[in-house]
Structures are given as C-alpha cells and as structure tokens.
Enzyme design. Structure first.
Site, PDB file in Angstrom:
ATOM      1  N   LYS A 135       0.825  -1.314   0.046  1.00 28.41           N
ATOM      2  CA  LYS A 135      -0.159  -0.124  -0.049  1.00 28.41           C
ATOM      3  C   LYS A 135       0.858   1.024   0.122  1.00 28.41           C
ATOM      4  O   LYS A 135       0.268   2.224  -0.582  1.00 28.41           O
ATOM      5  CB  LYS A 135      -0.722   0.017   1.336  1.00 28.41           C
ATOM      6  CG  LYS A 135      -1.862  -0.951   1.159  1.00 28.41           C
ATOM      7  CD  LYS A 135      -3.001  -1.042   2.531  1.00 28.41           C
ATOM      8  CE  LYS A 135      -3.869  -2.100   2.219  1.00 28.41           C
ATOM      9  NZ  LYS A 135      -4.115  -2.368   3.119  1.00 28.41           N
ATOM     10  N   GLN A 157      -4.882  -1.307   9.766  1.00 25.54           N
ATOM     11  CA  GLN A 157      -4.182  -2.760   9.198  1.00 25.54           C
ATOM     12  C   GLN A 157      -5.321  -3.665   9.779  1.00 25.54           C
ATOM     13  O   GLN A 157      -4.916  -3.790  11.253  1.00 25.54           O
ATOM     14  CB  GLN A 157      -2.970  -2.715   8.865  1.00 25.54           C
ATOM     15  CG  GLN A 157      -2.768  -3.782   8.097  1.00 25.54           C
ATOM     16  CD  GLN A 157      -3.556  -3.828   6.393  1.00 25.54           C
ATOM     17  OE1 GLN A 157      -3.336  -3.150   6.176  1.00 25.54           O
ATOM     18  NE2 GLN A 157      -3.943  -5.074   6.746  1.00 25.54           N
ATOM     19  N   ASP A 165     -10.873   3.098   4.347  1.00 27.62           N
ATOM     20  CA  ASP A 165     -11.439   2.067   3.999  1.00 27.62           C
ATOM     21  C   ASP A 165     -12.781   1.524   4.078  1.00 27.62           C
ATOM     22  O   ASP A 165     -13.708   0.367   3.665  1.00 27.62           O
ATOM     23  CB  ASP A 165     -10.816   0.688   5.062  1.00 27.62           C
ATOM     24  CG  ASP A 165      -9.691  -0.210   5.282  1.00 27.62           C
ATOM     25  OD1 ASP A 165      -9.381   0.227   3.141  1.00 27.62           O
ATOM     26  OD2 ASP A 165      -9.102  -0.079   5.677  1.00 27.62           O
TER      27      ASP A 165
END
Ligand code: NDP
Length: 287
Positions: free
Chosen positions: A48, A92, A115
């Site tokens: 990422k 994460q 997200d």
C-alpha cells in the site's frame, strides 16, 4: 473462459489517479496504523505504501508494537483526526485480540476513513448513497464493470459475511440489481446455494475451499481469498492460493479472477481511489 486479470485493470486505474493528483494539485496524505508484526499484514502495508508513493500520495506508516493498548491506538487515531496534513487513515486489520476493532474503526473521522468501514460510511453504503466504499468490494465491482459483466437479475452468492468483504460486496451486488444470498460458517446447504450462483464470490479464508462440484457451468467466480499454504519447493516455504481451486473451477466458470493477480491488486487501486476522494473533499472544505 475469461481470466479476470486484476493487474491490467488496477494499473490503468492507478495511472489515472496519479494523473488526477498531478493535474489537480491534490495533496493527499495517508496514515497507516499497523499493530503487531504479522508477516502478511506487514507485506500488505508495504504494498500500500509503495502504491501511494507511485501515485504521488504521501504515506506515513505507524508501526506499533503488538502489546500496544487499545487506548494508545485510539489516542493515535485522535491525533491523526486532528492533523490537517493527514487526509486519510487506515488501520490494518486484523488487530491483536486485546483491541476491539469496532471501537478503533468508530474512532476514525468518517471523512478520513479510506477503508469505508466507519458506521457512517457503512450505513451510507447500505443506503446506496456512499462516499467511499470498502476497497475490496469496490475493486470487485470495478473489475466486473471493466469486463462488462451484467449483474441485473443474476443470482449472486457471497461466501463469507465479514464487514470488510462479505457484507459490503453483498450490498454493492444488490445495488446492481443482483439477487443476493450471503453464506457463512453456519449455512447448512452451502453447496446447493453455491451451485445456484451466476456470480459466486468466495471470501472465507479457506484455501481452495470452492471446488468444481460447487460451481454452476458458466458462472462468474470472484476469488477474494489470500491464503498462504506450505510449499517446500519455494524459497519462502509457502505459496499463495485463493479460496477457490482455480484449476478445476476454471474449467466450468465463464470468468474467474486468479490468485495472486486478481482482487488483491484491485483492492490497492481502490484504496488510492478512496484516498483521493477524501483528500478532494477535505481540500474543498478547507478552501
Ligand atoms: P473473516 O475471517 O473475517 O471472515 C470469513 C467469513 O467466512 C466469515 O463470515 C465466516 O463465517 C465464513 N466462513 C468461514 N468458514 C466457512 C465455511 N467453511 N463455510 C462457509 N463460510 C465460512 O475473513 P475476511 O473476510 O477478512 O477474509 C476472507 C479471505 O479474503 C481471507 O483469505 C483474506 O485473506 C482475504 N482477503 C483478501 C483481500 C484482498 O484484497 N484480496 C482483502 C480482505 C481479505 P462466520 O461469520 O460464521 O464465522
């Protein structure tokens, strides 16, 4: 059989984002919080970070020790919420067991929630009015659109009901007028249901779980799974496989995503997409 290659589609999208960031002078800053040292999570975060760099997005990774308390993680998020140079925040997942994922996600400013997992964004997703959508489901829809796979009226069966994949992909398929069934570990007639699928999405985290006898002839199969299985012939000692037994299923499916090289690459492209969307919103608010 069409191989729904994620790579080409993802790279084209990443180029588009890079151009837009350059041309429109957008200053996007993504903060990534990684708690613990799970090798798979570390490798996702590294990918990422690299993708952000290539797209012209500033990214900062906060690598916190496995023992970090929930309060400390929440405090870090609070700081990042208030930092105007940070336009997106990603925590994460999975987090260590002592940290409540829901509390963490709810702490993120919804306008920095790249997200799309904050209840505000999740709610808007289910209302069909989303600002950002969770990256993996968004990537799946993107690849289906790219290959012009029509979803209206199709039977879509989703294996898995996680917040990060199963539930949001079900919502997006429903928005595209598919008839959606969600299966999980307590589903009794899973084989029967998966055999009824015109569109089958496998997101359960069980290596090679979906075999040819579970798939209808001509179905479109989306393999979300990323599983490491032991392989002594590899230098690393493992290889990555999906939730679908590609070899047997690809002989029956009309289209299928490979693992690796499918949904995973699209997920990263959609993370950049969401980061850009939220940076734009914040830039407009600040102006
Ligand atoms: P979770 O572990 O959060 O959820 C798994 C889901 O599968 C649960 O809903 C569970 O049911 C269900 N399940 C487990 N076993 C069975 C079974 N035997 N039959 C039916 N359903 C079952 O996983 P995630 O959604 O986070 O991830 C799923 C997979 O996708 C993993 O391999 C992960 O690595 C991968 N992944 C890939 C991404 C990408 O970018 N390609 C992004 C995110 C994940 P129940 O709810 O009843 O427990």
């Amino acid at each position: 059989m069409i191989n729904l290659e994620g790579k080409e589609v993802a790279m084209a999208h990443r180029e588009k984002i890079k151009r837009e960031i350059e041309e429109q002078g957008i200053e996007a800053g993504l903060a990534v919080i990684l708690v613990g040292d799970d090798p798979a999570s570390k490798s996702y975060v590294a990918s990422k970070e690299k993708a952000c760099r290539e797209a012209g997005i500033r990214s900062i990774v906060f690598q916190l020790k496995k023992e970090t308390s929930e309060e400390e993680v929440l405090k870090k998020i609070e700081e990042l919420n208030l930092d105007a140079s940070i336009t997106g925040i990603l925590v994460q997942i999975p987090l260590p067991d002592h940290i409540d994922e829901n509390r963490v996600v709810e702490k993120i400013d919804p306008w920095k929630d790249v997200d799309g997992l904050h209840p505000f964004n999740f709610g808007k997703l289910f209302m069909g009015n989303s600002v950002v959508e969770p990256c993996t489901p968004k990537g799946i829809i993107h690849v289906l659109d790219h290959y012009k796979i029509d979803l209206a009226g199709k039977n879509a069966v989703v294996l898995g009901r996680s917040n990060i994949v199963g539930k949001p992909i079900a919502a997006l398929l429903l928005q595209r007028n598919a008839t959606v069934t969600i299966c999980h570990s307590k589903t009794k007639n899973l084989k029967e249901l998966s055999l009824s699928a015109d569109i089958l999405v496998a997101a359960i985290g069980k290596p090679l779980f979906v075999t040819a006898e579970m798939v209808k002839e001509g179905a479109v199969v989306i393999d979300v799974g990323i599983n490491r299985i032991e392989d002594k012939t590899k230098l690393s000692g493992y290889r990555v496989v999906g939730d679908v037994d590609f070899e047997s299923v690809s002989r029956k499916a009309s289209a299928i995503t490979p693992v690796p090289g499918g949904v995973g690459l699209l997920t990263i492209a959609m993370l950049l997409d969401n980061t850009l969307t939220l940076a734009r919103i914040q830039q407009a608010k600040a102006a």
